[in-house]
Enzyme design. Structure first.
Site, PDB file in Angstrom:
ATOM      1  N   SER A 167      -9.564 -67.724  13.085  1.00  0.00           N
ATOM      2  CA  SER A 167     -10.186 -66.754  14.265  1.00  0.00           C
ATOM      3  C   SER A 167     -11.490 -66.308  13.708  1.00  0.00           C
ATOM      4  O   SER A 167     -12.488 -65.828  14.492  1.00  0.00           O
ATOM      5  CB  SER A 167      -9.038 -65.538  14.505  1.00  0.00           C
ATOM      6  OG  SER A 167      -8.572 -64.828  13.331  1.00  0.00           O
ATOM      7  N   LYS A 176      -5.444 -55.817  13.155  1.00  0.00           N
ATOM      8  CA  LYS A 176      -3.899 -55.403  13.654  1.00  0.00           C
ATOM      9  C   LYS A 176      -3.297 -54.311  13.251  1.00  0.00           C
ATOM     10  O   LYS A 176      -2.410 -53.588  14.004  1.00  0.00           O
ATOM     11  CB  LYS A 176      -3.122 -56.420  14.301  1.00  0.00           C
ATOM     12  CG  LYS A 176      -3.945 -57.744  14.920  1.00  0.00           C
ATOM     13  CD  LYS A 176      -4.208 -57.199  16.508  1.00  0.00           C
ATOM     14  CE  LYS A 176      -4.629 -58.371  17.120  1.00  0.00           C
ATOM     15  NZ  LYS A 176      -5.200 -57.896  18.565  1.00  0.00           N
TER      16      LYS A 176
END
Length: 385
Positions: free
Chosen positions: A315, A77
Protein backbone atom coordinates in the site's frame (compact mmCIF):
# COMPACT_ATOMS: atom_id res chain seq x y z
CA UNK A 1 51.62 0.60 36.86
CA UNK A 2 48.37 -0.02 38.60
CA UNK A 3 44.83 1.15 38.17
CA UNK A 4 42.60 2.77 40.71
CA UNK A 5 39.11 1.31 40.80
CA UNK A 6 36.36 3.84 40.20
CA UNK A 7 33.85 3.63 43.02
CA UNK A 8 30.32 4.99 42.82
CA UNK A 9 30.66 6.31 46.37
CA UNK A 10 33.63 8.41 45.25
CA UNK A 11 31.32 10.98 43.65
CA UNK A 12 31.76 14.49 45.11
CA UNK A 13 29.58 15.19 48.12
CA UNK A 14 27.86 18.13 46.42
CA UNK A 15 26.86 15.90 43.50
CA UNK A 16 25.51 13.23 45.85
CA UNK A 17 23.51 15.89 47.61
CA UNK A 18 22.17 17.21 44.31
CA UNK A 19 21.04 13.75 43.25
CA UNK A 20 18.95 13.45 46.40
CA UNK A 21 17.04 16.68 45.71
CA UNK A 22 13.59 16.52 44.03
CA UNK A 23 14.74 17.83 40.64
CA UNK A 24 12.10 18.16 37.93
CA UNK A 25 13.13 16.37 34.76
CA UNK A 26 11.55 16.21 31.33
CA UNK A 27 11.19 12.43 31.31
CA UNK A 28 9.66 10.91 28.19
CA UNK A 29 8.50 7.52 29.42
CA UNK A 30 5.27 6.01 28.11
CA UNK A 31 3.11 4.39 30.76
CA UNK A 32 1.53 1.88 28.35
CA UNK A 33 2.02 0.78 24.72
CA UNK A 34 -0.91 2.79 23.31
CA UNK A 35 0.68 5.99 24.65
CA UNK A 36 3.32 5.54 21.94
CA UNK A 37 0.78 6.07 19.16
CA UNK A 38 1.39 9.12 16.95
CA UNK A 39 4.18 11.68 16.55
CA UNK A 40 5.69 9.78 13.63
CA UNK A 41 8.52 11.41 11.65
CA UNK A 42 8.78 12.68 8.10
CA UNK A 43 11.50 11.50 5.71
CA UNK A 44 12.69 13.08 2.48
CA UNK A 45 11.80 10.94 -0.54
CA UNK A 46 12.69 13.56 -3.15
CA UNK A 47 15.50 11.40 -4.67
CA UNK A 48 12.80 8.99 -5.87
CA UNK A 49 11.56 11.71 -8.24
CA UNK A 50 14.81 11.29 -10.19
CA UNK A 51 14.58 7.50 -10.51
CA UNK A 52 15.68 5.92 -13.82
CA UNK A 53 13.01 6.16 -16.50
CA UNK A 54 11.36 9.26 -15.06
CA UNK A 55 11.60 12.71 -16.64
CA UNK A 56 13.41 15.33 -14.53
CA UNK A 57 11.07 16.63 -11.80
CA UNK A 58 9.92 20.25 -11.86
CA UNK A 59 12.30 22.64 -10.12
CA UNK A 60 11.93 22.83 -6.37
CA UNK A 61 9.45 19.96 -6.03
CA UNK A 62 9.87 18.02 -2.81
CA UNK A 63 8.37 14.68 -1.77
CA UNK A 64 8.33 13.57 1.87
CA UNK A 65 6.82 10.51 3.51
CA UNK A 66 5.13 10.34 6.90
CA UNK A 67 6.35 7.12 8.49
CA UNK A 68 3.25 5.71 10.14
CA UNK A 69 5.16 2.43 9.89
CA UNK A 70 7.03 3.50 13.04
CA UNK A 71 4.01 3.28 15.34
CA UNK A 72 3.99 0.72 18.19
CA UNK A 73 2.30 -1.89 15.97
CA UNK A 74 3.79 -0.50 12.77
CA UNK A 75 0.81 1.05 10.96
CA UNK A 76 -1.33 4.14 10.63
CA UNK A 77 -4.21 2.09 12.04
CA UNK A 78 -2.63 2.33 15.51
CA UNK A 79 -4.16 5.80 15.70
CA UNK A 80 -7.58 4.54 14.67
CA UNK A 81 -7.56 1.61 17.09
CA UNK A 82 -6.71 3.78 20.06
CA UNK A 83 -9.16 6.52 19.07
CA UNK A 84 -12.13 4.19 18.68
CA UNK A 85 -11.47 2.37 21.96
CA UNK A 86 -10.83 5.62 23.84
CA UNK A 87 -14.09 7.12 22.56
CA UNK A 88 -16.11 3.98 23.37
CA UNK A 89 -14.63 3.82 26.88
CA UNK A 90 -15.35 7.49 27.50
CA UNK A 91 -18.98 6.95 26.42
CA UNK A 92 -19.34 3.94 28.72
CA UNK A 93 -20.09 1.63 25.79
CA UNK A 94 -17.42 -0.96 26.59
CA UNK A 95 -15.93 -2.37 29.78
CA UNK A 96 -12.70 -4.37 30.25
CA UNK A 97 -13.33 -7.93 31.38
CA UNK A 98 -16.89 -7.93 30.07
CA UNK A 99 -16.93 -6.61 26.51
CA UNK A 100 -15.74 -8.59 23.49
CA UNK A 101 -14.67 -6.30 20.67
CA UNK A 102 -15.74 -7.56 17.22
CA UNK A 103 -14.51 -5.97 14.01
CA UNK A 104 -14.11 -6.75 10.30
CA UNK A 105 -10.62 -5.81 9.13
CA UNK A 106 -8.12 -6.23 6.33
CA UNK A 107 -5.44 -6.69 8.96
CA UNK A 108 -3.82 -3.55 10.34
CA UNK A 109 -6.88 -2.15 12.11
CA UNK A 110 -7.32 -5.56 13.65
CA UNK A 111 -3.72 -5.56 14.87
CA UNK A 112 -4.21 -2.12 16.42
CA UNK A 113 -7.40 -3.22 18.14
CA UNK A 114 -5.82 -6.47 19.29
CA UNK A 115 -2.83 -4.84 20.95
CA UNK A 116 -4.94 -2.25 22.76
CA UNK A 117 -7.51 -4.90 23.72
CA UNK A 118 -4.69 -6.99 25.22
CA UNK A 119 -3.32 -3.90 26.98
CA UNK A 120 -6.65 -2.99 28.55
CA UNK A 121 -8.28 -6.34 29.21
CA UNK A 122 -10.81 -6.84 26.38
CA UNK A 123 -11.50 -9.99 24.41
CA UNK A 124 -11.22 -9.41 20.66
CA UNK A 125 -12.70 -11.28 17.67
CA UNK A 126 -11.62 -10.19 14.20
CA UNK A 127 -13.02 -11.24 10.82
CA UNK A 128 -10.90 -10.79 7.72
CA UNK A 129 -10.71 -11.95 4.08
CA UNK A 130 -8.68 -15.12 3.57
CA UNK A 131 -6.28 -13.21 1.28
CA UNK A 132 -4.69 -11.37 4.20
CA UNK A 133 -1.07 -12.35 4.84
CA UNK A 134 -0.02 -15.06 7.27
CA UNK A 135 2.12 -12.49 9.10
CA UNK A 136 -1.00 -10.47 9.92
CA UNK A 137 -2.81 -13.55 11.15
CA UNK A 138 0.15 -14.49 13.33
CA UNK A 139 0.31 -10.99 14.81
CA UNK A 140 -3.37 -11.12 15.72
CA UNK A 141 -3.15 -14.56 17.26
CA UNK A 142 -0.02 -13.59 19.21
CA UNK A 143 -1.87 -10.60 20.63
CA UNK A 144 -4.63 -12.87 21.90
CA UNK A 145 -7.30 -12.15 19.30
CA UNK A 146 -9.56 -14.76 17.74
CA UNK A 147 -9.32 -14.67 13.93
CA UNK A 148 -12.17 -15.71 11.63
CA UNK A 149 -11.40 -15.86 7.89
CA UNK A 150 -14.01 -15.13 5.22
CA UNK A 151 -14.12 -15.83 1.44
CA UNK A 152 -11.80 -13.65 -0.62
CA UNK A 153 -14.49 -13.11 -3.25
CA UNK A 154 -16.61 -11.10 -0.78
CA UNK A 155 -13.73 -8.84 0.38
CA UNK A 156 -14.50 -6.67 3.41
CA UNK A 157 -18.31 -6.77 2.96
CA UNK A 158 -18.12 -10.53 3.60
CA UNK A 159 -15.99 -9.98 6.70
CA UNK A 160 -18.52 -7.37 7.86
CA UNK A 161 -21.43 -9.78 7.45
CA UNK A 162 -19.58 -12.42 9.49
CA UNK A 163 -18.72 -9.89 12.19
CA UNK A 164 -22.37 -8.92 12.51
CA UNK A 165 -23.33 -12.58 12.88
CA UNK A 166 -20.79 -13.02 15.69
CA UNK A 167 -21.94 -9.81 17.34
CA UNK A 168 -25.53 -11.04 17.37
CA UNK A 169 -24.43 -14.27 19.04
CA UNK A 170 -22.59 -12.33 21.77
CA UNK A 171 -25.58 -10.13 22.57
CA UNK A 172 -24.91 -7.35 25.09
CA UNK A 173 -21.39 -8.61 25.75
CA UNK A 174 -20.26 -7.81 22.20
CA UNK A 175 -19.45 -4.44 20.65
CA UNK A 176 -18.50 -3.51 17.10
CA UNK A 177 -16.40 -0.35 16.72
CA UNK A 178 -17.25 -0.07 12.99
CA UNK A 179 -14.14 1.55 11.58
CA UNK A 180 -15.86 2.34 8.27
CA UNK A 181 -18.58 4.38 10.00
CA UNK A 182 -17.07 5.51 13.30
CA UNK A 183 -16.62 9.31 13.55
CA UNK A 184 -13.64 8.68 15.84
CA UNK A 185 -11.82 7.57 12.67
CA UNK A 186 -11.39 10.91 10.88
CA UNK A 187 -11.42 12.69 14.25
CA UNK A 188 -8.09 11.22 15.34
CA UNK A 189 -6.48 12.43 12.11
CA UNK A 190 -7.96 15.91 12.55
CA UNK A 191 -6.53 15.99 16.05
CA UNK A 192 -3.16 14.29 15.55
CA UNK A 193 -1.96 13.40 12.03
CA UNK A 194 -3.04 16.68 10.44
CA UNK A 195 -1.50 18.91 13.13
CA UNK A 196 1.69 16.84 13.07
CA UNK A 197 2.08 17.26 9.30
CA UNK A 198 1.39 20.99 9.51
CA UNK A 199 3.93 21.48 12.31
CA UNK A 200 6.59 19.19 10.81
CA UNK A 201 6.46 20.94 7.42
CA UNK A 202 6.24 24.40 9.03
CA UNK A 203 2.98 24.91 7.15
CA UNK A 204 4.62 24.34 3.76
CA UNK A 205 2.61 21.29 2.69
CA UNK A 206 0.92 21.87 -0.70
CA UNK A 207 -0.06 18.33 -1.74
CA UNK A 208 -1.30 15.48 0.43
CA UNK A 209 -1.45 11.90 -0.85
CA UNK A 210 -3.05 9.05 1.08
CA UNK A 211 -4.48 5.65 0.36
CA UNK A 212 -8.07 4.82 1.19
CA UNK A 213 -8.99 1.86 3.32
CA UNK A 214 -11.59 3.43 5.57
CA UNK A 215 -10.97 6.98 4.33
CA UNK A 216 -10.31 8.33 7.82
CA UNK A 217 -6.74 9.49 7.21
CA UNK A 218 -7.35 11.35 3.96
CA UNK A 219 -10.52 12.95 5.36
CA UNK A 220 -9.24 14.00 8.77
CA UNK A 221 -5.90 15.40 7.59
CA UNK A 222 -7.57 17.34 4.78
CA UNK A 223 -10.22 18.75 7.11
CA UNK A 224 -7.53 20.01 9.47
CA UNK A 225 -5.40 21.69 6.80
CA UNK A 226 -8.09 22.92 4.41
CA UNK A 227 -10.35 23.86 7.31
CA UNK A 228 -13.72 22.52 8.35
CA UNK A 229 -16.52 24.80 9.59
CA UNK A 230 -18.39 21.71 10.78
CA UNK A 231 -15.56 20.96 13.18
CA UNK A 232 -14.67 24.60 13.95
CA UNK A 233 -11.35 24.36 12.14
CA UNK A 234 -10.09 27.49 10.36
CA UNK A 235 -8.44 27.06 6.94
CA UNK A 236 -4.66 26.77 7.21
CA UNK A 237 -4.06 26.10 3.51
CA UNK A 238 -7.34 26.05 1.59
CA UNK A 239 -5.36 25.42 -1.61
CA UNK A 240 -4.08 22.03 -0.41
CA UNK A 241 -4.37 19.48 -3.22
CA UNK A 242 -5.57 16.20 -1.74
CA UNK A 243 -5.09 12.96 -3.67
CA UNK A 244 -6.82 9.74 -2.58
CA UNK A 245 -5.29 6.52 -3.92
CA UNK A 246 -7.25 3.38 -4.75
CA UNK A 247 -6.46 0.12 -6.62
CA UNK A 248 -6.94 0.39 -10.37
CA UNK A 249 -8.61 -3.02 -10.26
CA UNK A 250 -11.32 -1.70 -7.91
CA UNK A 251 -12.18 1.92 -8.75
CA UNK A 252 -15.21 2.44 -6.54
CA UNK A 253 -14.14 5.91 -5.35
CA UNK A 254 -13.52 7.04 -8.94
CA UNK A 255 -17.02 5.90 -9.87
CA UNK A 256 -18.48 7.60 -6.78
CA UNK A 257 -16.89 10.87 -7.95
CA UNK A 258 -18.37 10.39 -11.43
CA UNK A 259 -15.22 9.11 -13.14
CA UNK A 260 -14.72 6.18 -15.49
CA UNK A 261 -13.22 2.86 -14.41
CA UNK A 262 -10.08 1.64 -16.17
CA UNK A 263 -9.64 -1.96 -17.30
CA UNK A 264 -10.91 -5.13 -15.67
CA UNK A 265 -12.40 -4.68 -12.22
CA UNK A 266 -12.17 -7.27 -9.44
CA UNK A 267 -9.75 -8.59 -6.81
CA UNK A 268 -6.48 -6.71 -6.29
CA UNK A 269 -3.24 -7.27 -4.34
CA UNK A 270 -2.97 -3.98 -2.43
CA UNK A 271 -3.71 -5.06 1.12
CA UNK A 272 -5.18 -2.30 3.27
CA UNK A 273 -6.79 -0.42 0.37
CA UNK A 274 -9.82 -0.96 -1.83
CA UNK A 275 -12.11 -2.56 0.74
CA UNK A 276 -14.88 -3.23 -1.79
CA UNK A 277 -17.10 -0.42 -0.53
CA UNK A 278 -17.25 3.37 -0.26
CA UNK A 279 -16.80 4.05 3.48
CA UNK A 280 -19.29 6.41 5.05
CA UNK A 281 -16.57 8.26 6.98
CA UNK A 282 -14.84 9.50 3.82
CA UNK A 283 -15.67 13.02 2.66
CA UNK A 284 -15.34 12.82 -1.11
CA UNK A 285 -16.24 16.50 -1.53
CA UNK A 286 -12.96 17.73 -0.03
CA UNK A 287 -10.82 15.33 -2.06
CA UNK A 288 -9.45 16.96 -5.19
CA UNK A 289 -8.35 13.87 -7.07
CA UNK A 290 -8.80 10.10 -7.00
CA UNK A 291 -5.78 8.33 -8.46
CA UNK A 292 -5.92 4.63 -9.36
CA UNK A 293 -2.72 2.58 -9.13
CA UNK A 294 -2.42 -0.97 -10.42
CA UNK A 295 -1.21 -3.68 -8.01
CA UNK A 296 1.85 -4.37 -10.19
CA UNK A 297 2.89 -0.70 -10.21
CA UNK A 298 2.35 -0.55 -6.44
CA UNK A 299 4.67 -3.54 -5.95
CA UNK A 300 7.34 -2.01 -8.19
CA UNK A 301 7.35 1.24 -6.21
CA UNK A 302 7.34 -0.65 -2.91
CA UNK A 303 10.57 -2.33 -4.03
CA UNK A 304 11.97 1.10 -4.91
CA UNK A 305 11.34 2.13 -1.32
CA UNK A 306 13.05 -1.03 -0.05
CA UNK A 307 16.04 -0.17 -2.24
CA UNK A 308 15.96 3.30 -0.69
CA UNK A 309 16.27 1.63 2.70
CA UNK A 310 12.63 1.81 3.78
CA UNK A 311 10.91 -1.54 4.43
CA UNK A 312 7.27 -0.92 3.48
CA UNK A 313 4.21 -2.80 2.34
CA UNK A 314 2.48 -2.72 -1.02
CA UNK A 315 0.00 0.00 0.00
CA UNK A 316 2.94 2.33 0.63
CA UNK A 317 4.10 1.52 -2.88
CA UNK A 318 0.72 2.51 -4.28
CA UNK A 319 0.67 5.81 -2.39
CA UNK A 320 4.23 6.80 -3.28
CA UNK A 321 3.64 5.77 -6.90
CA UNK A 322 0.73 8.22 -7.04
CA UNK A 323 2.76 10.88 -5.26
CA UNK A 324 5.61 10.56 -7.77
CA UNK A 325 3.09 11.01 -10.60
CA UNK A 326 1.63 14.14 -9.01
CA UNK A 327 5.06 15.58 -8.26
CA UNK A 328 6.07 15.12 -11.90
CA UNK A 329 3.47 17.60 -13.11
CA UNK A 330 4.55 21.11 -14.13
CA UNK A 331 2.13 22.66 -11.65
CA UNK A 332 3.96 20.91 -8.80
CA UNK A 333 7.08 23.02 -9.28
CA UNK A 334 8.27 24.47 -5.98
CA UNK A 335 5.69 22.55 -3.96
CA UNK A 336 5.95 20.08 -1.12
CA UNK A 337 4.04 16.81 -1.25
CA UNK A 338 3.44 14.69 1.86
CA UNK A 339 2.64 11.01 1.29
CA UNK A 340 1.47 8.62 4.00
CA UNK A 341 3.66 5.52 4.52
CA UNK A 342 0.98 3.43 6.23
CA UNK A 343 2.75 0.26 7.35
CA UNK A 344 5.99 -1.67 7.82
CA UNK A 345 7.14 -4.13 5.17
CA UNK A 346 8.04 -7.15 7.28
CA UNK A 347 4.32 -7.85 7.64
CA UNK A 348 4.04 -8.75 3.95
CA UNK A 349 6.72 -11.38 3.32
CA UNK A 350 4.15 -13.99 2.26
CA UNK A 351 2.57 -11.51 -0.18
CA UNK A 352 3.07 -12.52 -3.83
CA UNK A 353 5.31 -9.48 -4.39
CA UNK A 354 7.97 -11.20 -2.28
CA UNK A 355 7.66 -14.57 -4.02
CA UNK A 356 11.03 -14.32 -5.77
CA UNK A 357 12.85 -13.19 -2.63
CA UNK A 358 11.24 -15.99 -0.63
CA UNK A 359 12.47 -18.53 -3.18
CA UNK A 360 15.98 -17.05 -3.03
CA UNK A 361 15.97 -17.16 0.78
CA UNK A 362 14.89 -20.79 0.83
CA UNK A 363 17.54 -21.71 -1.77
CA UNK A 364 20.44 -20.44 0.36
CA UNK A 365 22.84 -23.15 1.56
CA UNK A 366 25.55 -23.10 4.21
CA UNK A 367 29.16 -22.52 3.15
CA UNK A 368 32.35 -24.25 4.46
CA UNK A 369 34.52 -22.51 7.05
CA UNK A 370 38.25 -21.71 6.63
CA UNK A 371 41.08 -23.46 8.49
CA UNK A 372 41.45 -24.60 11.24
CA UNK A 373 37.79 -25.76 11.11
CA UNK A 374 37.18 -29.36 9.99
CA UNK A 375 34.07 -29.05 7.82
CA UNK A 376 33.37 -32.79 7.91
CA UNK A 377 32.02 -32.11 11.40
CA UNK A 378 29.37 -29.84 9.87
CA UNK A 379 28.08 -32.18 7.17
CA UNK A 380 30.59 -31.46 4.37
CA UNK A 381 32.35 -34.27 2.43
CA UNK A 382 35.94 -33.06 3.08
CA UNK A 383 37.69 -30.97 5.74
CA UNK A 384 37.70 -28.01 3.35
CA UNK A 385 34.16 -28.56 2.21
Amino acid sequence: MFSVPVLRSAAPSFLRATRSLPIRRNLRIASRPSDLVGNTPLIDLTPLLSSPGLPPPPAGTRLVGKLESLGPCSSVKDRLGRSMIDEAEAAGLIEPGRTTLVEPTSGNTGIALAFIARERGYKCVLTMPETMSVERRMMLLSLGAKVVLTPKETAVPGALAKAKEILEELGDDGYMLQQFENPANPKVHRETTGPEIWEQTDGMVDIFVSGVGTGGTVTGVTQYIKGSPEHCLPPLNPSLHTVAVEPMEQMLLTAAKGGQKIGEQGPHKIQGMGAGLVPSVIDLDIIDEIMPVHSDAAADTAFQLWNYGLPVGISSGAIVNAAITVCGRDESAGKMCVAIIPSFGERYFTHPMFGGIKDSAEALVKQPLPEPFDNTEYGFATPRG
